[in-house]
Design a protein around this motif. Sequence first.
Motif, mmCIF file in Angstrom:
data_model
loop_
_atom_site.group_PDB
_atom_site.id
_atom_site.type_symbol
_atom_site.label_atom_id
_atom_site.label_comp_id
_atom_site.label_asym_id
_atom_site.label_seq_id
_atom_site.Cartn_x
_atom_site.Cartn_y
_atom_site.Cartn_z
ATOM 1 N N ILE A 21 0.864 -1.177 0.000
ATOM 2 C CA ILE A 21 0.000 0.000 0.000
ATOM 3 C C ILE A 21 0.898 1.224 0.000
ATOM 4 O O ILE A 21 1.882 1.276 0.728
ATOM 5 N N GLU A 22 0.576 2.213 -0.824
ATOM 6 C CA GLU A 22 1.255 3.508 -0.773
ATOM 7 C C GLU A 22 0.333 4.488 -0.087
ATOM 8 O O GLU A 22 -0.842 4.595 -0.429
ATOM 9 N N VAL A 23 0.867 5.215 0.902
ATOM 10 C CA VAL A 23 0.055 6.121 1.689
ATOM 11 C C VAL A 23 0.839 7.402 1.955
ATOM 12 O O VAL A 23 2.049 7.367 2.143
ATOM 13 N N GLY A 24 0.149 8.519 1.939
ATOM 14 C CA GLY A 24 0.782 9.801 2.223
ATOM 15 C C GLY A 24 1.053 9.969 3.713
ATOM 16 O O GLY A 24 0.451 9.310 4.559
ATOM 17 N N ASN A 30 -2.808 10.192 10.528
ATOM 18 C CA ASN A 30 -4.191 10.185 10.994
ATOM 19 C C ASN A 30 -4.748 8.780 11.226
ATOM 20 O O ASN A 30 -5.680 8.615 12.008
ATOM 21 N N ASN A 31 -4.193 7.787 10.548
ATOM 22 C CA ASN A 31 -4.721 6.421 10.634
ATOM 23 C C ASN A 31 -3.626 5.410 10.960
ATOM 24 O O ASN A 31 -3.626 4.301 10.439
ATOM 25 N N ASP A 37 -1.880 -2.276 11.813
ATOM 26 C CA ASP A 37 -2.586 -3.560 11.766
ATOM 27 C C ASP A 37 -2.354 -4.257 10.429
ATOM 28 O O ASP A 37 -2.159 -5.471 10.375
ATOM 29 N N GLN A 38 -2.360 -3.484 9.353
ATOM 30 C CA GLN A 38 -2.117 -4.065 8.033
ATOM 31 C C GLN A 38 -0.675 -4.554 7.903
ATOM 32 O O GLN A 38 -0.425 -5.600 7.323
ATOM 33 N N VAL A 39 0.271 -3.799 8.461
ATOM 34 C CA VAL A 39 1.673 -4.230 8.441
ATOM 35 C C VAL A 39 1.813 -5.539 9.204
ATOM 36 O O VAL A 39 2.488 -6.466 8.757
#
Length: 106
Positions: A21-24, A30-31, A37-39
Amino acid sequence: MTRLREVATLTIMKVATSTRIEVGVRDLKNNLSRYLDQVEAGVEVVVTDRGRPIARLNAIDEESTDKLEALIEAGLVRPPTSKVRQRPLPLHASGSVSELVAEQRQ
């Protein structure tokens, strides 16, 4: 008379597969719990800053924590003798640093 109201929504684009997943940065901040949990579930999270990858979050392998123990068992490294690291003794020079450097340059 019924009036329909249009609502504009902002969609955040993410590149996602089952293992990455790529996330800013802001969304990660914020999450964070959700992404951790995903990691933990085995998904790799790539953190981006303005679209440029800057960090990668991966779960810790049990094997990677055992590498030190394997090196100790193989006799390649020694375990520490105490939990507190001793500070090195201070050095006492016979002159100023400038004089010592000038002397070594000659």
